[in-house]
Design an enzyme around this catalytic site. Structure first.
Site, PDB file in Angstrom:
ATOM      1  N   LYS A   1      -9.908   3.305  47.111  1.00 41.18           N
ATOM      2  CA  LYS A   1      -9.977   3.187  45.654  1.00 41.18           C
ATOM      3  C   LYS A   1      -8.689   3.675  44.995  1.00 41.18           C
ATOM      4  CE  LYS A   1     -14.959   3.088  44.920  1.00 41.18           C
ATOM      5  NZ  LYS A   1     -16.147   3.734  44.334  1.00 41.18           N
TER       6      LYS A   1
ATOM      7  N   ARG B   1     -19.608   5.272  52.412  1.00 39.49           N
ATOM      8  CA  ARG B   1     -19.520   3.819  52.224  1.00 39.49           C
ATOM      9  C   ARG B   1     -18.053   3.418  52.337  1.00 39.49           C
ATOM     10  NH1 ARG B   1     -18.463   0.192  48.098  1.00 39.49           N
ATOM     11  NH2 ARG B   1     -19.668  -1.748  48.142  1.00 39.49           N
TER      12      ARG B   1
END
Length: 278
Positions: free
Chosen positions: A225, A259
């Protein structure tokens, strides 16, 4: 703290961290390496996740990256039907979560393809951009909460709140709503990258263990991210090392599920973490 969740009558033990592999069936996910479109690509990715040690496959058909194109409910369903059909044919017994905030999409995935978990990135009906309702509703309980209760599957509740205090207040209220409706297996996701500045993302990570006061398992999704690659001055493609560092910190602070895009490297991270705990 040891947790288990009931996945279609089988208990999944979260006392040892689990790795959730991402399978995006979108043309525009922020990390190009995760986009899978064809039947062959989907089958290869699903098998890769399991072969590398992942225990959950998270299938998503709606990109949540900033600026992503809106996807209609019909289009999301069509993409998911195509992907879930392939995944279930290849791996009929693997735990599958469906990444959606739409109740009818969740119902389709569970009832037609036996999806095991609902992974809702909307905090029960909010966006991660401006904290505004996805749909105006007068209902006391968010529709996705009612659907999770009706389907009787574990539900991942993600927060779009920017600070730990607001997150704890929001989680407390919404966990109670879910329990009022009869949802028994709830997993909390702090929502890194949703409704938070870079500084707030790192502040939250530094305080992550405080969420354990809610006595529910935590899912952390930071894989590649912008909180990582912007800090390091690189791209998503170059952010694996930073992702591994953050995943390690998350494990040390109590994460039960990671995740990720990079399953093999994360499984190795978990293995080293477990050895340190022994």
């Amino acid at each position: 703290m040891d947790y288990t969740i009931n996945v279609r009558g089988r208990l999944m033990d979260l006392s040892e961290p689990q790795v959730m592999g991402i399978l995006n069936v979108t043309p525009d996910s922020f990390y190009a390496g995760s986009r899978k479109q064809t039947e062959r690509e989907i089958a290869e990715r699903a098998n890769e996740i399991v072969e590398q040690g992942g225990t959950i496959i998270d299938v998503g058909a709606f990109s949540t990256r900033p600026g992503a194109d809106e996807v209609s409910e019909a289009e999301e369903m069509e993409r998911l039907r195509f992907a879930l059909d392939v995944v279930r044919r290849e791996l009929p017994y693997t735990v599958v979560s469906v990444d959606t905030f739409r109740p009818d999409v969740a119902r389709m995935a569970v009832e037609e393809f036996g999806a095991d978990i609902i992974n809702d990135v909307s905090e029960g009906g909010l966006t991660g951009v401006a904290n505004t309702p996805l749909e105006q509703t007068d209902e006391v309980y968010p529709p996705i909460f009612r659907m999770a209760a009706q389907l009787r599957v574990p539900y991942i509740l993600m927060s779009v709140q920017p600070t730990l205090r607001e997150m704890l207040l929001g989680f407390s209220k919404k966990v109670q709503q879910l329990r009022d409706l009869g949802v028994k297996d709830i997993i909390l996701d702090p929502g890194f990258g949703f409704g938070k500045s870079q500084e707030q993302n790192y502040q939250l990570m530094s305080e992550l263990e405080k969420l354990k006061v809610l006595e529910l398992p935590l899912l952390v999704g930071v894989s590649r991210k912008s909180m990582i690659y912007k800090l390091l001055g690189c791209t998503a493609n170059e952010s694996l090392n930073g992702t591994t560092v953050i995943n390690t910190v998350a494990l040390m602070k109590g994460a039960s599920i990671l995740r990720v895009h990079d399953v093999k490297e994360t499984v190795e991270c978990v293995k080293i973490f477990k050895e340190l705990k022994n």
